[in-house]
Design a protein around this motif. Structure first.
Motif, PDB file in Angstrom:
ATOM      1  N   ARG A 116      -4.657   0.252  -5.382  1.00 46.28           N
ATOM      2  CA  ARG A 116      -4.608   0.629  -3.968  1.00 46.28           C
ATOM      3  C   ARG A 116      -5.942   0.359  -3.290  1.00 46.28           C
ATOM      4  NH1 ARG A 116      -2.916   6.141  -0.869  1.00 46.28           N
ATOM      5  NH2 ARG A 116      -5.014   6.748  -1.381  1.00 46.28           N
ATOM      6  N   GLN A 117      -7.025   0.574  -4.010  1.00 44.14           N
ATOM      7  CA  GLN A 117      -8.348   0.276  -3.453  1.00 44.14           C
ATOM      8  C   GLN A 117      -8.486  -1.219  -3.159  1.00 44.14           C
ATOM      9  OE1 GLN A 117     -10.734   2.251  -2.363  1.00 44.14           O
ATOM     10  NE2 GLN A 117     -11.969   0.490  -1.798  1.00 44.14           N
ATOM     11  N   ARG A 118      -7.993  -2.056  -4.065  1.00 44.47           N
ATOM     12  CA  ARG A 118      -8.044  -3.507  -3.828  1.00 44.47           C
ATOM     13  C   ARG A 118      -7.206  -3.892  -2.611  1.00 44.47           C
ATOM     14  NH1 ARG A 118      -7.979  -3.471  -9.439  1.00 44.47           N
ATOM     15  NH2 ARG A 118      -5.772  -3.994  -9.590  1.00 44.47           N
ATOM     16  N   PHE A 158      -1.977   6.530 -13.248  1.00 45.71           N
ATOM     17  CA  PHE A 158      -2.446   6.982 -11.943  1.00 45.71           C
ATOM     18  C   PHE A 158      -3.768   6.307 -11.581  1.00 45.71           C
ATOM     19  CE2 PHE A 158      -5.067   9.911  -9.447  1.00 45.71           C
ATOM     20  CZ  PHE A 158      -4.268  10.114  -8.331  1.00 45.71           C
ATOM     21  N   LEU A 159      -4.710   6.298 -12.516  1.00 47.04           N
ATOM     22  CA  LEU A 159      -6.020   5.702 -12.246  1.00 47.04           C
ATOM     23  C   LEU A 159      -5.923   4.189 -12.045  1.00 47.04           C
ATOM     24  CD1 LEU A 159      -8.227   7.800 -14.673  1.00 47.04           C
ATOM     25  CD2 LEU A 159      -8.066   7.997 -12.178  1.00 47.04           C
ATOM     26  N   ASP A 160      -5.047   3.527 -12.799  1.00 45.43           N
ATOM     27  CA  ASP A 160      -4.826   2.088 -12.583  1.00 45.43           C
ATOM     28  C   ASP A 160      -4.306   1.837 -11.175  1.00 45.43           C
ATOM     29  OD1 ASP A 160      -5.667   1.431 -15.142  1.00 45.43           O
ATOM     30  OD2 ASP A 160      -3.630   1.317 -15.967  1.00 45.43           O
ATOM     31  N   LEU A 161      -3.385   2.689 -10.736  1.00 47.11           N
ATOM     32  CA  LEU A 161      -2.832   2.544  -9.392  1.00 47.11           C
ATOM     33  C   LEU A 161      -3.867   2.833  -8.311  1.00 47.11           C
ATOM     34  CD1 LEU A 161       0.700   4.102  -9.940  1.00 47.11           C
ATOM     35  CD2 LEU A 161       0.186   1.711  -9.443  1.00 47.11           C
ATOM     36  N   VAL A 162      -4.766   3.763  -8.574  1.00 49.92           N
ATOM     37  CA  VAL A 162      -5.850   4.032  -7.621  1.00 49.92           C
ATOM     38  C   VAL A 162      -6.674   2.760  -7.430  1.00 49.92           C
ATOM     39  CG1 VAL A 162      -8.033   5.290  -7.294  1.00 49.92           C
ATOM     40  CG2 VAL A 162      -5.980   6.522  -8.024  1.00 49.92           C
ATOM     41  N   TYR A 168       0.835  -1.199   0.000  1.00 54.22           N
ATOM     42  CA  TYR A 168       0.000   0.000   0.000  1.00 54.22           C
ATOM     43  C   TYR A 168       0.874   1.256   0.000  1.00 54.22           C
ATOM     44  CZ  TYR A 168      -4.030   2.943   1.216  1.00 54.22           C
ATOM     45  OH  TYR A 168      -5.014   3.890   1.206  1.00 54.22           O
ATOM     46  N   LEU A 169       1.924   1.249   0.808  1.00 56.36           N
ATOM     47  CA  LEU A 169       2.878   2.366   0.850  1.00 56.36           C
ATOM     48  C   LEU A 169       3.563   2.539  -0.508  1.00 56.36           C
ATOM     49  CD1 LEU A 169       4.582   4.541   2.336  1.00 56.36           C
ATOM     50  CD2 LEU A 169       6.107   2.681   3.038  1.00 56.36           C
ATOM     51  N   ALA A 170       4.003   1.443  -1.110  1.00 59.84           N
ATOM     52  CA  ALA A 170       4.683   1.501  -2.401  1.00 59.84           C
ATOM     53  C   ALA A 170       3.751   2.054  -3.486  1.00 59.84           C
ATOM     54  CB  ALA A 170       5.198   0.120  -2.796  1.00 59.84           C
ATOM     55  N   VAL A 171       2.521   1.605  -3.503  1.00 59.24           N
ATOM     56  CA  VAL A 171       1.550   2.095  -4.501  1.00 59.24           C
ATOM     57  C   VAL A 171       1.265   3.577  -4.260  1.00 59.24           C
ATOM     58  CG1 VAL A 171      -0.832   1.881  -5.335  1.00 59.24           C
ATOM     59  CG2 VAL A 171       0.537  -0.173  -4.958  1.00 59.24           C
ATOM     60  N   THR A 172       1.199   3.982  -3.004  1.00 56.76           N
ATOM     61  CA  THR A 172       0.970   5.388  -2.681  1.00 56.76           C
ATOM     62  C   THR A 172       2.109   6.249  -3.217  1.00 56.76           C
ATOM     63  OG1 THR A 172      -0.300   4.773  -0.721  1.00 56.76           O
ATOM     64  CG2 THR A 172       0.556   7.024  -0.796  1.00 56.76           C
ATOM     65  N   ARG A 173       3.341   5.793  -3.045  1.00 56.34           N
ATOM     66  CA  ARG A 173       4.496   6.524  -3.588  1.00 56.34           C
ATOM     67  C   ARG A 173       4.404   6.622  -5.116  1.00 56.34           C
ATOM     68  NH1 ARG A 173       8.616   3.554   0.336  1.00 56.34           N
ATOM     69  NH2 ARG A 173       8.739   5.140   1.965  1.00 56.34           N
ATOM     70  N   ASP A 174       4.004   5.521  -5.744  1.00 56.67           N
ATOM     71  CA  ASP A 174       3.853   5.526  -7.199  1.00 56.67           C
ATOM     72  C   ASP A 174       2.742   6.481  -7.647  1.00 56.67           C
ATOM     73  OD1 ASP A 174       5.940   3.768  -7.601  1.00 56.67           O
ATOM     74  OD2 ASP A 174       4.651   2.003  -7.845  1.00 56.67           O
ATOM     75  N   LEU A 175       1.674   6.562  -6.868  1.00 56.87           N
ATOM     76  CA  LEU A 175       0.594   7.498  -7.201  1.00 56.87           C
ATOM     77  C   LEU A 175       1.132   8.923  -7.277  1.00 56.87           C
ATOM     78  CD1 LEU A 175      -2.365   6.167  -5.045  1.00 56.87           C
ATOM     79  CD2 LEU A 175      -2.317   6.348  -7.526  1.00 56.87           C
ATOM     80  N   LEU A 176       1.942   9.292  -6.300  1.00 54.38           N
ATOM     81  CA  LEU A 176       2.541  10.630  -6.301  1.00 54.38           C
ATOM     82  C   LEU A 176       3.407  10.844  -7.531  1.00 54.38           C
ATOM     83  CD1 LEU A 176       3.627  11.498  -2.658  1.00 54.38           C
ATOM     84  CD2 LEU A 176       2.174  12.828  -4.177  1.00 54.38           C
ATOM     85  N   LYS A 177       4.183   9.838  -7.852  1.00 44.96           N
ATOM     86  CA  LYS A 177       5.079   9.940  -9.005  1.00 44.96           C
ATOM     87  C   LYS A 177       4.291  10.160 -10.296  1.00 44.96           C
ATOM     88  CE  LYS A 177       7.520   6.586 -11.509  1.00 44.96           C
ATOM     89  NZ  LYS A 177       8.220   5.328 -11.543  1.00 44.96           N
ATOM     90  N   PHE A 178       3.247   9.372 -10.496  1.00 41.49           N
ATOM     91  CA  PHE A 178       2.510   9.450 -11.756  1.00 41.49           C
ATOM     92  C   PHE A 178       1.587  10.659 -11.837  1.00 41.49           C
ATOM     93  CE2 PHE A 178       3.926   5.018 -11.914  1.00 41.49           C
ATOM     94  CZ  PHE A 178       4.518   5.042 -13.161  1.00 41.49           C
ATOM     95  N   ILE A 179       1.090  11.158 -10.706  1.00 43.32           N
ATOM     96  CA  ILE A 179       0.297  12.393 -10.770  1.00 43.32           C
ATOM     97  C   ILE A 179       1.226  13.562 -11.070  1.00 43.32           C
ATOM     98  CG2 ILE A 179       0.290  13.017  -8.306  1.00 43.32           C
ATOM     99  CD1 ILE A 179      -2.791  13.325 -10.494  1.00 43.32           C
ATOM    100  N   ASP A 180       2.457  13.520 -10.546  1.00 46.64           N
ATOM    101  CA  ASP A 180       3.436  14.572 -10.866  1.00 46.64           C
ATOM    102  C   ASP A 180       3.784  14.567 -12.349  1.00 46.64           C
ATOM    103  OD1 ASP A 180       3.584  15.593  -8.307  1.00 46.64           O
ATOM    104  OD2 ASP A 180       5.374  14.451  -7.752  1.00 46.64           O
TER     105      ASP A 180
END
Length: 113
Positions: free
Chosen positions: A42-44, A35-39, A16-28
């Motif tokens: 993370r929800q799963r 980003f949406l795939d990662l969302v 969950y932490l790793a996916v959260t970090r990736d979310l930040l990277k891809f939104i940047d």
């Protein structure tokens, strides 16, 4: 057992932490599809965490520290996602404005006088 490796609560939180970090990277990077795939991923993960019978790791000092790392990233993600969405809406309205202007002026030039 069905032969599948079941992830521990600790492993799920680390993912969950790793996916959260990736979310930040891809939104940047404004890579919204990723980003949406990662969302979704993370929800799963969150659903898997919520389905666990015991939340011992989340209450442990290590788990609390990990969740405290995630909180500010979540706030950044929400802020950046809202900012991106507002920017997209403004760009979309600008394009629509030009489209309607173009059609109106195009019709004027296409008339025979």
């Amino acid at each position: 057992m069905d032969g599948k490796h079941q992830l521990t609560e600790q492993e799920l939180w680390k993912k969950y932490l790793a996916v959260t970090r990736d979310l930040l990277k891809f939104i940047d990077e404004e890579d919204i599809d990723t980003f949406l795939d990662l969302v979704d991923q993370r929800q799963r993960l969150m659903e898997m965490l919520q389905a666990l019978p015991d939340h011992e790791y989340a209450r442990s000092p290590e788990g609390v520290a990990l969740r405290k790392k995630i909180e500010p990233m979540d706030m950044q993600i929400m802020y950046k996602a809202r900012s991106w969405l507002n920017k997209s809406k403004r760009n979309n309205m600008t394009v629509k404005g030009y489209d309607s202007f173009g059609m109106a002026s195009g019709n004027m030039f296409n008339r025979e006088y």
